[in-house]
Scaffold this motif. Structure first.
Motif, PDB file in Angstrom:
ATOM      1  N   LEU A 136      12.753   2.743   6.594  1.00 32.44           N
ATOM      2  CA  LEU A 136      11.755   1.655   6.537  1.00 32.44           C
ATOM      3  C   LEU A 136      10.655   1.962   5.731  1.00 32.44           C
ATOM      4  O   LEU A 136      10.214   0.883   4.929  1.00 32.44           O
ATOM      5  CB  LEU A 136      11.340   1.723   8.164  1.00 32.44           C
ATOM      6  CG  LEU A 136      12.251   1.280   8.971  1.00 32.44           C
ATOM      7  CD1 LEU A 136      11.814   1.526  10.717  1.00 32.44           C
ATOM      8  CD2 LEU A 136      12.777  -0.285   8.946  1.00 32.44           C
ATOM      9  N   LEU A 137      10.285   3.150   5.511  1.00 33.50           N
ATOM     10  CA  LEU A 137       9.161   3.394   4.420  1.00 33.50           C
ATOM     11  C   LEU A 137       9.591   3.440   3.174  1.00 33.50           C
ATOM     12  O   LEU A 137       8.831   2.826   2.567  1.00 33.50           O
ATOM     13  CB  LEU A 137       8.693   5.023   5.077  1.00 33.50           C
ATOM     14  CG  LEU A 137       7.927   5.222   6.309  1.00 33.50           C
ATOM     15  CD1 LEU A 137       7.513   6.753   6.363  1.00 33.50           C
ATOM     16  CD2 LEU A 137       6.730   4.293   6.268  1.00 33.50           C
ATOM     17  N   ARG A 138      10.634   3.619   2.929  1.00 38.74           N
ATOM     18  CA  ARG A 138      11.270   3.261   1.558  1.00 38.74           C
ATOM     19  C   ARG A 138      11.386   1.754   1.290  1.00 38.74           C
ATOM     20  O   ARG A 138      11.063   1.744   0.110  1.00 38.74           O
ATOM     21  CB  ARG A 138      12.806   4.113   1.395  1.00 38.74           C
ATOM     22  CG  ARG A 138      12.739   5.512   1.392  1.00 38.74           C
ATOM     23  CD  ARG A 138      13.971   6.191   1.403  1.00 38.74           C
ATOM     24  NE  ARG A 138      14.100   7.654   1.216  1.00 38.74           N
ATOM     25  CZ  ARG A 138      14.745   8.283   2.119  1.00 38.74           C
ATOM     26  NH1 ARG A 138      15.636   7.770   2.963  1.00 38.74           N
ATOM     27  NH2 ARG A 138      14.685   9.738   1.845  1.00 38.74           N
ATOM     28  N   ALA A 139      11.545   1.362   2.234  1.00 44.43           N
ATOM     29  CA  ALA A 139      11.734  -0.364   1.996  1.00 44.43           C
ATOM     30  C   ALA A 139      10.374  -0.822   1.604  1.00 44.43           C
ATOM     31  O   ALA A 139      10.292  -1.889   0.939  1.00 44.43           O
ATOM     32  CB  ALA A 139      12.604  -1.153   3.255  1.00 44.43           C
ATOM     33  N   ALA A 153       7.581   3.510  -0.507  1.00 44.83           N
ATOM     34  CA  ALA A 153       7.354   4.966  -0.452  1.00 44.83           C
ATOM     35  C   ALA A 153       8.457   5.750  -0.939  1.00 44.83           C
ATOM     36  O   ALA A 153       9.768   5.352  -0.763  1.00 44.83           O
ATOM     37  CB  ALA A 153       6.814   5.209   0.954  1.00 44.83           C
ATOM     38  N   THR A 154       8.061   7.053  -1.481  1.00 47.25           N
ATOM     39  CA  THR A 154       9.391   8.008  -1.514  1.00 47.25           C
ATOM     40  C   THR A 154       9.077   8.986  -0.419  1.00 47.25           C
ATOM     41  O   THR A 154       8.016   9.492  -0.225  1.00 47.25           O
ATOM     42  CB  THR A 154       8.839   8.770  -2.957  1.00 47.25           C
ATOM     43  OG1 THR A 154       8.892   7.922  -4.018  1.00 47.25           O
ATOM     44  CG2 THR A 154       9.777   9.891  -3.144  1.00 47.25           C
ATOM     45  N   VAL A 155      10.132   9.147   0.234  1.00 47.73           N
ATOM     46  CA  VAL A 155      10.257  10.001   1.529  1.00 47.73           C
ATOM     47  C   VAL A 155      10.776  11.137   1.222  1.00 47.73           C
ATOM     48  O   VAL A 155      12.050  11.159   0.721  1.00 47.73           O
ATOM     49  CB  VAL A 155      10.838   9.300   2.525  1.00 47.73           C
ATOM     50  CG1 VAL A 155      10.720  10.029   4.016  1.00 47.73           C
ATOM     51  CG2 VAL A 155      10.043   7.893   2.886  1.00 47.73           C
ATOM     52  N   PRO A 204       0.707  -1.284   0.012  1.00 49.54           N
ATOM     53  CA  PRO A 204      -0.144  -0.073  -0.069  1.00 49.54           C
ATOM     54  C   PRO A 204       0.897   1.258  -0.027  1.00 49.54           C
ATOM     55  O   PRO A 204       0.325   2.282  -0.341  1.00 49.54           O
ATOM     56  CB  PRO A 204      -0.747  -0.112   1.332  1.00 49.54           C
ATOM     57  CG  PRO A 204      -0.231  -1.185   2.198  1.00 49.54           C
ATOM     58  CD  PRO A 204       0.597  -2.005   1.137  1.00 49.54           C
ATOM     59  N   LEU A 205       2.100   1.169   0.401  1.00 50.80           N
ATOM     60  CA  LEU A 205       2.931   2.315   0.454  1.00 50.80           C
ATOM     61  C   LEU A 205       3.544   2.630  -0.895  1.00 50.80           C
ATOM     62  O   LEU A 205       4.120   3.548  -1.160  1.00 50.80           O
ATOM     63  CB  LEU A 205       3.928   2.374   1.382  1.00 50.80           C
ATOM     64  CG  LEU A 205       3.690   2.476   2.942  1.00 50.80           C
ATOM     65  CD1 LEU A 205       4.711   2.062   4.034  1.00 50.80           C
ATOM     66  CD2 LEU A 205       3.085   4.016   3.034  1.00 50.80           C
ATOM     67  N   GLU A 206       3.674   1.766  -1.864  1.00 46.27           N
ATOM     68  CA  GLU A 206       4.113   2.021  -3.075  1.00 46.27           C
ATOM     69  C   GLU A 206       3.481   3.077  -4.028  1.00 46.27           C
ATOM     70  O   GLU A 206       2.208   3.333  -3.956  1.00 46.27           O
ATOM     71  CB  GLU A 206       3.865   0.574  -4.112  1.00 46.27           C
ATOM     72  CG  GLU A 206       4.718   0.430  -5.156  1.00 46.27           C
ATOM     73  CD  GLU A 206       4.721  -0.814  -5.803  1.00 46.27           C
ATOM     74  OE1 GLU A 206       5.654  -1.393  -5.766  1.00 46.27           O
ATOM     75  OE2 GLU A 206       3.903  -1.289  -6.178  1.00 46.27           O
ATOM     76  N   GLY A 207       4.356   4.027  -4.423  1.00 47.57           N
ATOM     77  CA  GLY A 207       3.874   5.168  -5.044  1.00 47.57           C
ATOM     78  C   GLY A 207       3.576   6.193  -4.364  1.00 47.57           C
ATOM     79  O   GLY A 207       3.240   7.525  -4.770  1.00 47.57           O
ATOM     80  N   ARG A 208       3.640   6.118  -2.743  1.00 47.98           N
ATOM     81  CA  ARG A 208       3.087   7.196  -2.137  1.00 47.98           C
ATOM     82  C   ARG A 208       4.492   8.260  -1.640  1.00 47.98           C
ATOM     83  O   ARG A 208       5.404   7.590  -1.690  1.00 47.98           O
ATOM     84  CB  ARG A 208       2.594   6.685  -0.761  1.00 47.98           C
ATOM     85  CG  ARG A 208       1.432   5.806  -0.671  1.00 47.98           C
ATOM     86  CD  ARG A 208       0.201   6.521  -1.456  1.00 47.98           C
ATOM     87  NE  ARG A 208       0.196   6.258  -2.754  1.00 47.98           N
ATOM     88  CZ  ARG A 208      -0.261   7.163  -3.795  1.00 47.98           C
ATOM     89  NH1 ARG A 208      -0.520   8.323  -3.321  1.00 47.98           N
ATOM     90  NH2 ARG A 208      -0.343   6.659  -5.164  1.00 47.98           N
ATOM     91  N   VAL A 209       4.163   9.489  -1.503  1.00 47.95           N
ATOM     92  CA  VAL A 209       5.203  10.353  -1.291  1.00 47.95           C
ATOM     93  C   VAL A 209       4.716  10.881   0.285  1.00 47.95           C
ATOM     94  O   VAL A 209       3.545  11.495   0.550  1.00 47.95           O
ATOM     95  CB  VAL A 209       5.104  11.564  -2.029  1.00 47.95           C
ATOM     96  CG1 VAL A 209       5.982  12.570  -1.729  1.00 47.95           C
ATOM     97  CG2 VAL A 209       5.280  10.928  -3.512  1.00 47.95           C
ATOM     98  N   ILE A 210       5.808  10.834   1.175  1.00 49.79           N
ATOM     99  CA  ILE A 210       5.661  11.077   2.414  1.00 49.79           C
ATOM    100  C   ILE A 210       6.737  12.229   2.766  1.00 49.79           C
ATOM    101  O   ILE A 210       7.979  11.799   2.678  1.00 49.79           O
ATOM    102  CB  ILE A 210       5.626   9.751   3.578  1.00 49.79           C
ATOM    103  CG1 ILE A 210       4.355   8.790   2.954  1.00 49.79           C
ATOM    104  CG2 ILE A 210       5.533  10.341   4.990  1.00 49.79           C
ATOM    105  CD1 ILE A 210       4.665   7.682   3.851  1.00 49.79           C
ATOM    106  N   THR A 211       6.409  13.139   3.622  1.00 47.49           N
ATOM    107  CA  THR A 211       7.336  14.163   4.034  1.00 47.49           C
ATOM    108  C   THR A 211       7.478  13.878   5.655  1.00 47.49           C
ATOM    109  O   THR A 211       6.626  14.046   6.284  1.00 47.49           O
ATOM    110  CB  THR A 211       6.846  15.602   4.022  1.00 47.49           C
ATOM    111  OG1 THR A 211       7.122  15.903   2.347  1.00 47.49           O
ATOM    112  CG2 THR A 211       7.716  16.472   4.363  1.00 47.49           C
TER     113      THR A 211
END
Length: 599
Positions: free
Chosen positions: A448-451, A454-456, A407-414
Motif C-alpha cells: 500500500l505504501l509503495r502504491a 514510497a520505497t519500502v 507526500p510519500l513519493e521519494g520517502r524511504v520507510i523500513t
C-alpha cells in the motif's frame, strides 16, 4: 471401457473417502496448549491458560468446564495452588475424548522463621568483587557499599570487613537486614572478605561470608577505550553496550573510540568517572586498556555550524580527545549534548547561526561537564553523533520538501515484521505464532505504501531469524525516513488478561511522536472492535524504538491474550485491515508534514 474404469475409480475414491471420514470421526480430538509451556514454573497465583481444541469440541480442565469458541479457542485465567498443579485437559467431540496433562508449578518464597537462627546465604550482598582504584577522588556516594541479607526476623545483626570492628545493621522490613559501608578514602585492602552475623531469638549466632570481596588500591586508576567495531551503527543505541548509573539506570550509549577513566571495578563491570561525582558502569569486555595516564583534555575552540536544506552539521572541536557524551532530544526541535571531560581552552559558539538552527546555547553544567543545546528551525527527522577526525560531528535531518499531492513519493520507510525464524514471539492459541501473523500485515502495508510512491525496506520477507539490532541497522543503512516495527502484544505472567485489549504504539524520542499518534489514530478509527488500547507509550526502552537516525516506533497491533483481538489477528481480512490502517496512518503523517512545510 473407459466409462467402466472411471466408475470403478469413483467407487474406490468414495469408499476411501468414507473410510477416511470414519477414521477422522473416530480420532480423539487434539488439545493444543499455546501457553503455558510444559513443566512451567510461575511465582503467581494464576496463569493464563490458552490454546485450542477442534471446532465443536468441549473442554474441561481438571473436571471444570472451560468455554471454547466456535473455532475451538479457549483462554482462561486459571487459579493455581501452591506447589505442583497437574492440569488434566480433556476435549470431547462426539463419543471421542482427547486428553493432555500440563504440569504448572507455583513457586512461593517464604521468609525464614524466627527460630532457628538462620541466614539465607544467596541473599548476602555484595555478591561480586568490588575494587576501588582512586577512593580519594570519589565522592562519599561513590564509595558506599550496600550490605544486605535475609535472615531470621527479630535478631541483632552486624558485619565486618576483614578483621575490622563489628558494625551494626538495621532490620526492616522483618527479616531484611541492611547497612552501608563507606570505603575510606585512604588505606589499602586486597580481596578483603566481608562477613555478616546474626544473633537470633534463640541466642544462637550465625556468620556467613559475602560472595563479593573488597579491594582498595589507590593510584591504580587507568584509561580505557570502547573497543574498535564494538558499537553497531551510528544511532542504534544498543543496550548491550550502554553505560548505566551505579543503580542500573541507562545513562550513555558509547561510540567506537570513546575514552573513559576507570576508577574501580564491580564484578564484570568497570566503574568509570565521567566527571567529578559522576560515575557509570561499563562492561569491561567491551573496552580496551590504554594505560594509567589520564585521557587527553578537550582542545576547546569555536563550534562550526554548516548544512544544506535537509541536513544540519555541528562540529565540536576535540583534538585528540574522545570524551564520553550523551545526545538526547528534550523535544522534537531540540537536541541536547552533554560533554564530559576537562577543557584545555573554552568552547565557544560560532559568530552566527545557520538557517537550519534557531539558537545554540553553550554553558558549563558542572565540573568538567559542558552542555550544548541546539534549537532547530524545524523538527528533526533523525539525528546522530560520532567522532570525525578532530571533531565530534552532530548531524540532524530536517523534513524534506514534500509533494502535497503525493507526500510519500521519494520517502524511504523500513517496516519490520516482528520476530521470525527461531523467534516465535507471542503464543498463537490457534496454532499460528506472532511471527507468522505479523509478516502478512507488514507485506500488505508495504504494498500500500509503495502504491503511494514510497520505497519500502522490509527487514524480512520470509520466516527467517534476524538479530535484534540488524533490524535497526537495516533502517539506518537504507537511509530510511521512518522505522516501524510491527508486533502483537501479550501479557506477562501475573497479569489478568480479561479486558486488556487494543493497540499500543511505543516510541522513545519526541521526533517519533507525531507518526506514532497518526498511526494510533488510524488503528482506532479503522478497527474500533479491537478496543482503544493503552494508546501512546513514550519513553520506551526498546531496541526498535531507541534508534535515532530516523524516527523509530513499535506498534503492538492487538493482544494475543484477548480472544477477539486474536481472532482478528488470525484472519486474513483482519490482517488486511491492520495493514490498511498502518499505511493510512503513515500517509496521513506525511500529508500533514507536506501541509506544514508547504508554501
Amino acid at each position: 471401457m473407459r466409462h467402466t474404469a472411471s466408475r470403478a475409480a469413483l467407487l474406490r475414491w468414495l469408499t476411501l473417502g468414507a473410510a477416511l471420514s470414519l477414521s477422522a470421526a473416530r480420532a480423539a480430538p487434539d488439545v493444543f496448549v499455546a501457553y503455558p509451556p510444559p513443566d512451567y514454573r510461575v511465582a503467581f497465583d494464576h496463569v493464563i491458560l490458552e490454546g485450542s481444541v477442534p471446532p465443536g469440541a468441549t473442554l474441561t480442565v481438571s473436571g471444570v468446564p472451560v468455554p471454547t469458541g466456535p473455532d475451538g479457542l479457549f483462554m482462561s485465567w486459571w487459579p493455581l495452588k501452591e506447589g505442583t498443579n497437574d492440569l488434566r485437559l480433556v476435549a470431547r467431540l462426539g463419543t471421542q475424548a482427547g486428553t493432555r496433562t500440563l504440569r504448572v508449578t507455583r513457586t512461593v518464597t517464604r521468609p525464614l522463621p524466627a527460630t532457628p537462627t538462620a541466614i539465607s546465604r544467596s541473599s548476602v550482598q555484595p555478591t561480586q568483587p568490588l575494587e576501588f582504584w582512586d577512593p580519594a577522588g570519589d565522592t562519599l556516594p561513590e564509595r558506599q557499599v550496600p550490605v544486605r541479607f535475609q535472615g531470621a526476623p527479630g535478631g541483632r545483626a552486624y558485619y565486618r570487613v576483614a578483621d575490622g570492628p563489628a558494625l551494626p545493621m538495621t532490620e526492616g522490613p522483618a527479616g531484611t537486614y541492611a547497612a552501608t559501608y563507606a570505603v575510606p578514602p585512604t588505606g589499602r585492602l586486597a580481596g578483603a572478605t566481608l562477613t555478616v552475623s546474626l544473633t537470633g531469638r534463640d541466642g544462637r549466632t550465625v556468620t556467613v561470608p559475602a560472595q563479593g570481596t573488597l579491594s582498595i588500591a589507590p593510584g591504580t586508576a587507568r584509561t580505557v577505550t570502547q573497543a574498535p567495531a564494538s558499537v553497531p551503527g551510528l544511532g542504534l543505541n544498543a543496550s548491550g553496550t550502554r553505560l548505566t548509573t551505579l543503580t542500573g539506570e541507562p545513562l550513555l550509549y558509547p561510540r567506537d573510540g570513546m575514552t573513559f577513566r576507570a576508577v574501580g571495578r564491580a564484578g564484570n563491570d568497570l566503574r568509570v568517572r565521567l566527571a567529578p561525582g559522576v560515575s557509570a558502569l561499563i562492561t569491561a569486555a567491551q573496552t580496551t586498556p590504554l594505560g594509567f595516564a589520564a585521557p587527553s583534555p578537550l582542545t576547546g575552540g569555536s563550534l562550526q555550524v554548516t548544512g544544506d536544506p535537509t541536513t544540519l552539521n555541528v562540529r565540536v572541536p576535540l583534538g585528540a580527545a574522545r570524551p564520553p557524551f550523551t545526545l538526547t532530544q528534550p523535544d522534537a526541535r531540540t537536541l541536547s549534548l552533554t560533554l564530559y571531560g576537562p577543557l584545555s581552552a573554552p568552547l565557544t559558539s560560532p559568530d552566527g547561526t545557520d538557517l537550519l538552527l534557531e539558537r545554540l546555547d553553550l554553558r558549563p553544567a558542572g565540573p568538567n561537564v559542558t552542555q550544548i543545546d541546539l534549537r532547530l528551525s524545524a523538527p528533526a527527522w533523525g539525528y546522530a553523533a560520532a567522532f570525525d577526525g578532530p571533531d565530534l560531528l552532530i548531524t540532524a535531518r530536517r523534513p524534506p520538501t514534500l509533494n502535497p499531492l503525493r507526500p510519500l513519493e521519494g520517502r524511504v520507510i523500513t517496516l519490520d515484521p516482528g520476530h521470525g525464524g527461531t523467534q516465535n514471539g507471542g503464543a498463537g492459541s490457534l496454532g499460528t505464532p506472532e511471527k507468522n501473523l505479523m509478516l502478512p500485515v507488514a507485506q500488505r502495508a508495504a504494498d500500500l505504501l509503495r502504491a503511494q510512491g514510497a520505497t519500502v525496506n522490509l527487514t524480512r520477507t520470509a520466516d527467517v531469524t534476524l538479530g535484534l539490532y540488524d533490524r535497526g541497522l537495516s533502517a539506518e543503512q537504507s537511509g530510511s525516513d521512518l522505522l516501524i516495527s510491527i508486533h502483537a502484544n501479550a501479557l506477562p505472567d501475573g497479569r489478568d488478561p480479561r479486558g486488556v485489549r487494543g493497540p499500543e504504539v511505543y516510541f522513545t524520542h519526541p521526533q517519533a511522536q507525531a507518526a506514532a499518534a497518526y498511526i494510533l489514530a488510524a488503528l482506532r478509527a479503522a478497527l474500533p472492535e479491537l478496543g482503544p488500547g493503552a494508546g501512546l507509550k513514550p519513553g520506551a526502552d526498546l531496541a526498535l524504538t531507541r534508534p535515532t537516525t530516523q524516527p523509530s516506533l513499535l506498534i503492538e497491533t492487538a493482544y494475543l491474550t484477548d480472544p477477539g483481538n486474536l481472532r482478528l489477528l488470525q484472519s486474513p481480512a483482519g490482517q488486511a485491515r491492520l495493514a490498511q490502517a498502518i499505511a493510512q496512518g503513515v500517509s496521513t503523517h506525511y500529508a500533514e508534514q507536506a501541509r506544514i512545510s508547504g508554501p
